[in-house]
Design a protein around this motif. Structure first.
Motif, PDB file in Angstrom:
ATOM      1  N   TYR A   1       0.840  -1.208   0.000  1.00 45.06           N
ATOM      2  CA  TYR A   1       0.000   0.000   0.000  1.00 45.06           C
ATOM      3  C   TYR A   1       0.869   1.250   0.000  1.00 45.06           C
ATOM      4  O   TYR A   1       0.547   2.245  -0.666  1.00 45.06           O
ATOM      5  CB  TYR A   1      -0.921   0.021   1.222  1.00 45.06           C
TER       6      TYR A   1
ATOM      7  N   ARG B   1       2.054   1.685  -3.369  1.00 41.70           N
ATOM      8  CA  ARG B   1       0.945   1.681  -4.324  1.00 41.70           C
ATOM      9  C   ARG B   1       1.218   0.682  -5.456  1.00 41.70           C
ATOM     10  O   ARG B   1       1.090   0.979  -6.652  1.00 41.70           O
ATOM     11  CB  ARG B   1       0.695   3.084  -4.899  1.00 41.70           C
TER      12      ARG B   1
ATOM     13  N   HIS C   1       0.882  -2.258  -8.058  1.00 42.48           N
ATOM     14  CA  HIS C   1      -0.186  -2.804  -8.881  1.00 42.48           C
ATOM     15  C   HIS C   1       0.188  -4.217  -9.306  1.00 42.48           C
ATOM     16  O   HIS C   1       1.355  -4.537  -9.523  1.00 42.48           O
ATOM     17  CB  HIS C   1      -0.449  -1.921 -10.096  1.00 42.48           C
TER      18      HIS C   1
ATOM     19  N   ARG D   1      -8.591  -6.076 -11.827  1.00 42.91           N
ATOM     20  CA  ARG D   1      -9.225  -4.765 -11.624  1.00 42.91           C
ATOM     21  C   ARG D   1      -9.609  -4.585 -10.158  1.00 42.91           C
ATOM     22  O   ARG D   1      -9.325  -3.534  -9.552  1.00 42.91           O
ATOM     23  CB  ARG D   1     -10.456  -4.630 -12.511  1.00 42.91           C
TER      24      ARG D   1
ATOM     25  N   ASN E   1      -6.410  -4.161  -7.947  1.00 39.84           N
ATOM     26  CA  ASN E   1      -5.699  -2.886  -8.113  1.00 39.84           C
ATOM     27  C   ASN E   1      -6.538  -1.702  -7.643  1.00 39.84           C
ATOM     28  O   ASN E   1      -5.987  -0.720  -7.127  1.00 39.84           O
ATOM     29  CB  ASN E   1      -5.262  -2.717  -9.566  1.00 39.84           C
ATOM     30  N   GLU E   2      -7.851  -1.785  -7.781  1.00 38.47           N
ATOM     31  CA  GLU E   2      -8.698  -0.732  -7.208  1.00 38.47           C
ATOM     32  C   GLU E   2      -8.583  -0.734  -5.683  1.00 38.47           C
ATOM     33  O   GLU E   2      -8.559   0.331  -5.055  1.00 38.47           O
ATOM     34  CB  GLU E   2     -10.148  -0.930  -7.633  1.00 38.47           C
ATOM     35  N   SER E   3      -8.518  -1.924  -5.101  1.00 40.90           N
ATOM     36  CA  SER E   3      -8.343  -2.029  -3.655  1.00 40.90           C
ATOM     37  C   SER E   3      -6.989  -1.463  -3.226  1.00 40.90           C
ATOM     38  O   SER E   3      -6.880  -0.802  -2.187  1.00 40.90           O
ATOM     39  CB  SER E   3      -8.468  -3.491  -3.227  1.00 40.90           C
ATOM     40  N   GLN E   4      -5.954  -1.693  -4.048  1.00 40.02           N
ATOM     41  CA  GLN E   4      -4.634  -1.132  -3.752  1.00 40.02           C
ATOM     42  C   GLN E   4      -4.671   0.392  -3.733  1.00 40.02           C
ATOM     43  O   GLN E   4      -4.098   1.037  -2.846  1.00 40.02           O
ATOM     44  CB  GLN E   4      -3.622  -1.599  -4.809  1.00 40.02           C
ATOM     45  N   ASP E   5      -5.350   0.982  -4.708  1.00 36.80           N
ATOM     46  CA  ASP E   5      -5.415   2.443  -4.794  1.00 36.80           C
ATOM     47  C   ASP E   5      -6.162   3.034  -3.600  1.00 36.80           C
ATOM     48  O   ASP E   5      -5.747   4.044  -3.025  1.00 36.80           O
ATOM     49  CB  ASP E   5      -6.093   2.864  -6.102  1.00 36.80           C
ATOM     50  N   ARG E   6      -7.284   2.386  -3.218  1.00 35.46           N
ATOM     51  CA  ARG E   6      -8.048   2.869  -2.053  1.00 35.46           C
ATOM     52  C   ARG E   6      -7.208   2.758  -0.788  1.00 35.46           C
ATOM     53  O   ARG E   6      -7.206   3.669   0.051  1.00 35.46           O
ATOM     54  CB  ARG E   6      -9.338   2.070  -1.881  1.00 35.46           C
TER      55      ARG E   6
ATOM     56  N   ASN F   1      -3.900   2.763  -0.495  1.00 36.30           N
ATOM     57  CA  ASN F   1      -2.829   3.764  -0.510  1.00 36.30           C
ATOM     58  C   ASN F   1      -3.350   5.126  -0.078  1.00 36.30           C
ATOM     59  O   ASN F   1      -2.740   5.808   0.764  1.00 36.30           O
ATOM     60  CB  ASN F   1      -2.219   3.834  -1.904  1.00 36.30           C
ATOM     61  N   ALA F   2      -4.481   5.538  -0.648  1.00 35.07           N
ATOM     62  CA  ALA F   2      -5.027   6.862  -0.343  1.00 35.07           C
ATOM     63  C   ALA F   2      -5.468   6.955   1.115  1.00 35.07           C
ATOM     64  O   ALA F   2      -5.223   7.972   1.787  1.00 35.07           O
ATOM     65  CB  ALA F   2      -6.200   7.162  -1.278  1.00 35.07           C
TER      66      ALA F   2
END
Length: 325
Positions: free
Chosen positions: A65, A68, A70, A102, A105-110, A112-113
């Motif tokens: 995380y 970030r 992917h 998908r 990687n969407e879970s990874q982005d959330r 990280n933020a």
């Protein structure tokens, strides 16, 4: 006559407030805490990789995380007709490889933020046992029911656990300087490991965590494990499998967490939100009556007023539900 042992719980000097973003990661007991906080409209993200039990998997996930990271085709395997990731829980598995990637990687982005802005990170460790692929010695977070001969079972030493967590903590504090961390040890008993090895595993986790809590001044330990094992201390507080704490035990632990780790004003808000959540779940026998319409109107007003007083609360769904009903 006393029937329950005393336990001293030392909460943080500045407890959790409703406006604090919270990140949770770890074993299935993490989700008991996270689901309760989510129901009460705290701003949380929990287990972006799915449930994780061992400290190596937790650290690898947190590092991903921070970076970030992917995932791509090379990170997936086709097993039992599903595309799966050794790093993720089977809830991410599926027949469509692109869709699996998908979602991951969407879970990874959330993650990280949210981790970047979180004020609190709650880490619940479940077991010191780590599973490694025989061919590569790479640790896996989930075996996905693959043949047992594919894996080597390894009980992490205290030095391994401390080193992995210590390195990740330094990265976390650099990534988010405002972050505070609460460690817990899951009271779920891993009976498949055997009673003796389960206790050895928990002991290594406890020793490792307390070593780190004594080292850093923004680490805290919440004794979920001790509350079930030493305070309740009875099989009537476990489910039929004799491994998982039951509803009463979980509520007992959550109540202690609320008292010692959440601020007084936020506890007052929690009680008001619990009333609103219970009202939304209420199933009326006569939904067309004037009494029920008045009930819905009263809670629509109450939810709206609470949202106006505390704009950071996430009550829009409840407000719309009461109005629409």
């Amino acid at each position: 006559m006393k029937f329950i042992a005393d336990i001293t719980i030392k909460g943080p000097e500045t407890p959790i407030e409703y406006r604090d973003p919270i990140f949770l990661i770890g074993s299935c007991f993490t989700e008991h805490i996270g689901n309760k906080l989510q129901d009460l409209k705290f701003n949380i993200v929990q287990n972006p990789h799915g449930i994780l039990f061992d400290p190596i998997s937790v650290c690898n996930s947190l590092n991903s995380y921070i970076e970030r990271s992917h995932y791509n085709d090379d990170h997936l395997i086709l097993l039992n007709e599903l595309w799966q990731s050794w790093s993720h829980h089977s809830k991410f598995s599926g027949t469509n490889k692109a869709e699996v990637l998908r979602l991951i990687n969407e879970s990874q982005d959330r993650a990280n933020a949210h981790l970047k802005t979180a004020r609190w990170l709650i880490i619940t460790l479940g077991s010191a046992f780590s599973y490694r692929l025989v061919d590569s010695e790479s640790p896996v977070a989930n075996c996905h029911r693959a043949p047992s001969q594919w894996f080597r079972k390894h009980m992490c030493t205290i030095d391994e656990i401390v080193t992995a967590l210590d390195n990740t903590l330094y990265r976390l504090f650099h990534f988010n300087p405002d972050l505070k961390i609460i460690f817990t040890i899951s009271p779920v008993r891993h009976l498949r490991d055997g009673v003796i090895d389960n206790n050895r595993s928990k002991a290594r986790l406890l020793e490792s965590v307390h070593h780190l809590v004594n080292k850093f001044n923004r680490l805290y330990y919440f004794p979920a494990y001790e509350l079930v094992i030493d305070v309740l201390r009875d099989y009537r507080f476990y489910d039929i499998d004799l491994a998982h704490p039951n509803y009463q035990a979980t509520e007992f632990v959550l109540d202690a967490f609320r008292k010692h780790y959440i601020s007084g004003p936020s506890q007052d808000i929690m009680e008001q939100i619990q009333q609103i959540v219970n009202a939304r779940r209420h199933k009326p026998f006569q939904p067309q009556t004037q009494a029920h319409r008045q009930f819905l109107h009263n809670f629509a007003v109450k939810a709206h007023q609470l949202q106006q007083e505390h704009p950071y609360l996430l009550l829009q769904d409840e407000i719309e539900f009461f109005k629409a009903s």
